[in-house]
Design a protein around this motif. Structure first.
Motif, PDB file in Angstrom:
ATOM      1  N   THR A 111       6.203  -9.693   5.860  1.00  0.00           N
ATOM      2  CA  THR A 111       6.348 -10.087   4.493  1.00  0.00           C
ATOM      3  C   THR A 111       6.358 -11.443   4.314  1.00  0.00           C
ATOM      4  O   THR A 111       7.119 -12.165   4.843  1.00  0.00           O
ATOM      5  CB  THR A 111       7.588  -9.445   3.803  1.00  0.00           C
ATOM      6  OG1 THR A 111       7.412  -8.029   3.748  1.00  0.00           O
ATOM      7  CG2 THR A 111       7.539  -9.885   2.363  1.00  0.00           C
ATOM      8  N   PRO A 117       6.878  -3.966   8.951  1.00  0.00           N
ATOM      9  CA  PRO A 117       6.471  -4.386   7.573  1.00  0.00           C
ATOM     10  C   PRO A 117       7.456  -5.412   7.141  1.00  0.00           C
ATOM     11  O   PRO A 117       6.931  -6.266   6.101  1.00  0.00           O
ATOM     12  CB  PRO A 117       6.638  -2.844   6.774  1.00  0.00           C
ATOM     13  CG  PRO A 117       7.380  -2.132   7.633  1.00  0.00           C
ATOM     14  CD  PRO A 117       7.253  -2.668   8.883  1.00  0.00           C
ATOM     15  N   THR A 124       4.016   3.999   3.561  1.00  0.00           N
ATOM     16  CA  THR A 124       5.007   4.228   2.559  1.00  0.00           C
ATOM     17  C   THR A 124       4.065   4.006   1.281  1.00  0.00           C
ATOM     18  O   THR A 124       4.718   4.276   0.414  1.00  0.00           O
ATOM     19  CB  THR A 124       5.997   3.058   2.559  1.00  0.00           C
ATOM     20  OG1 THR A 124       5.378   1.928   2.917  1.00  0.00           O
ATOM     21  CG2 THR A 124       7.028   3.241   3.662  1.00  0.00           C
ATOM     22  N   ALA A 125       3.008   3.513   1.196  1.00  0.00           N
ATOM     23  CA  ALA A 125       2.067   3.403   0.141  1.00  0.00           C
ATOM     24  C   ALA A 125       1.723   4.607  -0.764  1.00  0.00           C
ATOM     25  O   ALA A 125       1.938   4.590  -1.874  1.00  0.00           O
ATOM     26  CB  ALA A 125       0.792   2.579   0.324  1.00  0.00           C
ATOM     27  N   SER A 146       4.450  -4.768  -5.682  1.00  0.00           N
ATOM     28  CA  SER A 146       3.698  -3.916  -4.554  1.00  0.00           C
ATOM     29  C   SER A 146       3.106  -4.888  -3.573  1.00  0.00           C
ATOM     30  O   SER A 146       2.241  -5.843  -4.034  1.00  0.00           O
ATOM     31  CB  SER A 146       2.358  -3.183  -5.083  1.00  0.00           C
ATOM     32  OG  SER A 146       1.763  -2.641  -4.065  1.00  0.00           O
ATOM     33  N   GLY A 178       5.580  -2.265   2.918  1.00  0.00           N
ATOM     34  CA  GLY A 178       5.186  -1.166   3.991  1.00  0.00           C
ATOM     35  C   GLY A 178       3.827  -1.011   4.019  1.00  0.00           C
ATOM     36  O   GLY A 178       2.994  -1.855   3.501  1.00  0.00           O
ATOM     37  N   PHE A 179       3.387  -0.211   5.183  1.00  0.00           N
ATOM     38  CA  PHE A 179       1.945   0.056   5.430  1.00  0.00           C
ATOM     39  C   PHE A 179       1.555   1.007   4.798  1.00  0.00           C
ATOM     40  O   PHE A 179       1.969   1.802   3.771  1.00  0.00           O
ATOM     41  CB  PHE A 179       1.769   0.169   6.966  1.00  0.00           C
ATOM     42  CG  PHE A 179       2.009  -1.281   7.614  1.00  0.00           C
ATOM     43  CD1 PHE A 179       1.674  -2.466   7.111  1.00  0.00           C
ATOM     44  CD2 PHE A 179       3.351  -1.330   8.640  1.00  0.00           C
ATOM     45  CE1 PHE A 179       2.109  -3.699   7.663  1.00  0.00           C
ATOM     46  CE2 PHE A 179       3.707  -2.352   8.970  1.00  0.00           C
ATOM     47  CZ  PHE A 179       3.021  -3.611   8.840  1.00  0.00           C
ATOM     48  N   GLU A 180       0.115   1.825   5.291  1.00  0.00           N
ATOM     49  CA  GLU A 180      -0.025   2.956   4.769  1.00  0.00           C
ATOM     50  C   GLU A 180       0.808   4.173   4.742  1.00  0.00           C
ATOM     51  O   GLU A 180       0.644   5.193   4.100  1.00  0.00           O
ATOM     52  CB  GLU A 180      -1.369   3.465   5.547  1.00  0.00           C
ATOM     53  CG  GLU A 180      -2.594   2.400   5.415  1.00  0.00           C
ATOM     54  CD  GLU A 180      -2.748   1.480   6.482  1.00  0.00           C
ATOM     55  OE1 GLU A 180      -1.392   0.782   6.916  1.00  0.00           O
ATOM     56  OE2 GLU A 180      -3.532   0.682   6.729  1.00  0.00           O
ATOM     57  N   GLY A 194       7.938  -2.857  -3.142  1.00  0.00           N
ATOM     58  CA  GLY A 194       7.089  -1.738  -2.208  1.00  0.00           C
ATOM     59  C   GLY A 194       6.788  -2.521  -0.952  1.00  0.00           C
ATOM     60  O   GLY A 194       5.444  -3.105  -1.166  1.00  0.00           O
ATOM     61  N   HIS A 234       2.438  -3.820  -0.461  1.00  0.00           N
ATOM     62  CA  HIS A 234       2.098  -2.707   0.576  1.00  0.00           C
ATOM     63  C   HIS A 234       1.062  -3.728   1.316  1.00  0.00           C
ATOM     64  O   HIS A 234      -0.160  -4.296   0.688  1.00  0.00           O
ATOM     65  CB  HIS A 234       1.524  -1.610   0.003  1.00  0.00           C
ATOM     66  CG  HIS A 234       2.865  -0.869  -0.417  1.00  0.00           C
ATOM     67  ND1 HIS A 234       3.273  -0.706  -1.635  1.00  0.00           N
ATOM     68  CD2 HIS A 234       3.801   0.000   0.129  1.00  0.00           C
ATOM     69  CE1 HIS A 234       4.339   0.065  -1.788  1.00  0.00           C
ATOM     70  NE2 HIS A 234       4.632   0.523  -0.726  1.00  0.00           N
ATOM     71  N   LYS A 235       0.849  -3.210   2.643  1.00  0.00           N
ATOM     72  CA  LYS A 235      -0.301  -3.848   3.422  1.00  0.00           C
ATOM     73  C   LYS A 235      -1.133  -3.053   4.239  1.00  0.00           C
ATOM     74  O   LYS A 235      -0.476  -1.832   4.309  1.00  0.00           O
ATOM     75  CB  LYS A 235       0.251  -4.813   4.281  1.00  0.00           C
ATOM     76  CG  LYS A 235       0.626  -6.278   3.557  1.00  0.00           C
ATOM     77  CD  LYS A 235       1.621  -7.232   4.516  1.00  0.00           C
ATOM     78  CE  LYS A 235       1.682  -8.576   3.581  1.00  0.00           C
ATOM     79  NZ  LYS A 235       2.744  -8.493   2.762  1.00  0.00           N
TER      80      LYS A 235
END
Length: 450
Positions: A74, A70, A150-151, A173, A146-148, A144, A175-176
Motif C-alpha cells: 500500500t 497487501p 479480497t476484492a 478501494s 488486498g488482492f484478487e 479496501g 485493491h490491487k
C-alpha cells in the motif's frame, strides 16, 4: 490418511526435505551459487519462516519475498489518505487490523484513534456494512486493501449495502491485481530469481492461466501451490526439476483448489463492481491497470468520490520532510520533537467538515496546513518516499532480504516498526524477526531437521 493430515505429515515432509536438498545441491553446483526463488505471497513467507524451511535450505537455496503482502505494498500516499479520512468528523474508518499500525509520515490510524478518531477493526467487509447499518448517523468507510482474494468480498459488501439502502457506507478501494505487478517486477530485471512460488489463494480467483506469461515471456518456471509444509516442498521440488530440464511452463500444483480458468463467479463479482486502472504500489510506483476502482454506477459507495479524492494525481508528491528515526526507533518519531510543531497532521483542518446529502458528500475534505498543504481537494504525498533508512521498497522488489536493511531488528522492530513490512502479519520483516533463519522447527515438524 486424510488429505489434510498428509499435507502436514512430518514423515513425508522429512523425506521431501532430503530430496529437495539433494536437488538444490545439484542445481546450485551447476549455477555456481545458491538457487534463488521468490514466494509471491505473504502467507507463503510466513509459512516458509515458521516451519523452518528457510533455515534448513540455507546455503543451497535462497527464498526471497516479493510483493505479496497487501498491507506492505500500500502506497505511502494511500496511508496518508486513510489517516486524513479518519480525521473527518462523523466518519468511522473500518479496516483490517494490520493497517492500523502502519506508519504514515507522522501518524498512523492507531495514533489517530488514540487522539479520538473512530477507527474500527473489522474481520470482513460485511462487518463494515453491519457497522454502517447499526450506526446510520455516521459515514462508515471501509479501507479496501488486498488482492484478487479480497476484492470479491468488497464487491459483495457494496451490493449488500445497496440492497439495504444504506447511504452511509463507502469503500476506499486500493485493491490491487497481482499479474500486473509480476510483469513489472520481472520486466525490471532487478530481482534475478530462478523460479517463482505463486499464491494459491490469488490463483483460486484468477486461475493459473493468468500467470502463464511468466514462463512464456520471461522464461522463468513458476508453480502455483498451497500453504502447508508439504505444499511448499512439493513446489520447490517441481521448480528444481524444471530448472534441471529447462522447462519454464507454469505448473498448477494446487489443483484441488485452483482451476486453470479460476473462479468465474468471483471474477464476475469483481467485474460488476470494479474497473482496472493505474495504481501506485509501494516500492514500484505506478503500474498500469494494476488497481481496482469502483464503477460509476456505484459511485455513491466510492469513498474517493465522496471525499473528493483523486487517485492518479496523488503521484505528484510534495516537498514533504521525512521524519528522522530517533534512537528509540519508529516512524513519526522526530529526532528533535515528538509531534508538534513539525507534525503537519496536527494542523490539518477539514474545511466545512463532512456534509452528507443523500449519501453523497457535497463538501469534500479540505486539507491545509504545514508543508502538506494539498492542491484543491487532493491530499498528496511523495509516494516514492519511505521513512529515512527504510528499505521496504527494495524488499518488495526482491532486491534485498530483511537483514540487509540497517534498521532491521535495531530501530525497526514489531514493537516500534518503521516500515509496513515489519507491521503486517504477512510482512517479510515480521517473519524474519519472529522466526529468523532457525532450523529449530515448530512442534511436530522438528523431526524434519537433517
Amino acid at each position: 490418511m486424510s488429505v489434510l493430515k498428509k499435507l502436514n505429515d512430518p514423515q513425508l515432509g522429512r523425506q521431501m526435505v532430503k530430496i529437495v536438498k539433494e536437488q538444490a545441491a545439484r542445481v546450485a553446483e551447476r549455477l555456481g551459487r545458491a538457487v534463488r526463488l521468490m514466494e509471491v505471497c505473504g502467507t507463503h513467507t510466513m509459512a516458509i519462516s515458521s516451519t523452518g524451511l528457510r533455515g534448513l535450505l540455507s546455503g543451497l537455496m535462497e527464498l526471497r519475498s516479493g510483493p505479496g503482502c497487501p498491507v506492505c505494498v500500500t502506497a505511502a500516499g494511500d496511508i496518508e489518505q486513510m489517516i486524513a479520512i479518519s480525521r473527518v468528523p462523523g466518519v468511522t474508518v473500518a479496516t483490517f487490523g494490520d493497517m492500523v499500525r502502519v506508519p504514515g509520515v507522522l501518524s498512523s490510524l492507531e495514533r489517530e484513534r488514540a487522539r479520538g478518531a473512530r477507527v474500527q477493526i473489522v474481520y470482513s467487509p460485511a462487518d463494515a456494512v453491519a457497522l454502517a447499518r447499526d450506526n446510520p448517523a455516521r459515514e462508515v468507510v471501509f479501507l479496501g486493501v488486498g488482492f484478487e482474494t479480497t476484492a470479491p468480498l468488497a464487491a459483495l459488501s457494496i451490493n449488500e449495502a445497496a440492497q439495504l439502502g444504506l447511504s452511509n457506507f463507502s469503500v476506499y478501494s486500493i485493491h490491487k491485481l497481482v499479474p500486473p505487478v509480476m510483469r513489472a517486477l520481472l520486466g525490471a530485471g532487478e530481482a534475478r530469481v530462478d523460479g517463482l512460488i505463486l499464491p494459491g489463494h490469488v490463483c483460486a480467483v484468477t486461475g493459473s492461466k493468468a500467470f502463464a506469461f511468466i514462463g512464456e515471456e520471461y522464461g522463468i518456471p513458476a508453480v502455483v501451490t498451497g500453504f502447508t509444509m508439504v505444499d511448499i516442498l512439493d513446489a520447490l521440488h517441481v521448480l528444481l526439476n524444471k530448472m534441471q530440464t529447462g522447462d519454464s511452463r507454469v505448473v498448477n500444483g494446487y489443483r484441488w483448489v485452483v482451476r486453470d480458468e479460476g473462479n468465474l463467479q468471483a471474477q464476475g463479482a469483481i467485474k460488476d463492481c470494479f474497473y482496472p486502472g493505474d495504481a501506485i504500489w509501494r516500492g514500484f510506483g505506478v503500474i498500469n491497470n494494476s488497481g481496482l476502482f469502483i464503477k460509476e454506477h456505484l459511485a455513491r459507495y466510492d469513498a474517493m468520490r465522496k471525499f473528493g479524492l483523486d487517485t492518479l494525481e496523488r503521484v505528484g508528491g510534495l516537498d514533504l520532510p521525512m521524519p528522522e528515526v530517533d534512537s528509540v526507533g519508529g516512524a513519526g518519531q522526530c529526532a528533535s520533537c515528538n509531534e508538534s510543531p513539525r507534525d503537519p497532521m496536527g494542523s490539518l483542518s477539514v474545511a466545512g467538515g463532512f456534509v452528507s446529502d443523500g449519501g453523497a458528500v457535497t463538501q469534500p475534505v479540505g486539507i491545509a496546513g504545514g508543508k502538506m498543504e494539498a492542491v484543491g481537494n487532493r491530499f498528496t504525498v511523495d509516494d516514492a518516499a519511505e521513512p529515512r533508512g527504510c528499505r521496504c521498497g527494495e524488499l518488495l522488489r526482491g532486491i534485498i532480504t530483511p537483514p540487509d536493511c540497517a534498521l532491521f531488528g535495531r530501530k525497526c522492530t514489531p514493537a516500534s516498526p518503521v516500515g509496513p513490512c515489519m507491521v503486517s502479519s504477512e510482512g517479510a520483516c515480521a517473519a524474519y524477526y519472529r522466526y529468523g533463519a532457525t532450523t529449530t522447527l515448530v512442534p511436530g515438524v522438528e523431526r524434519l531437521k537433517g
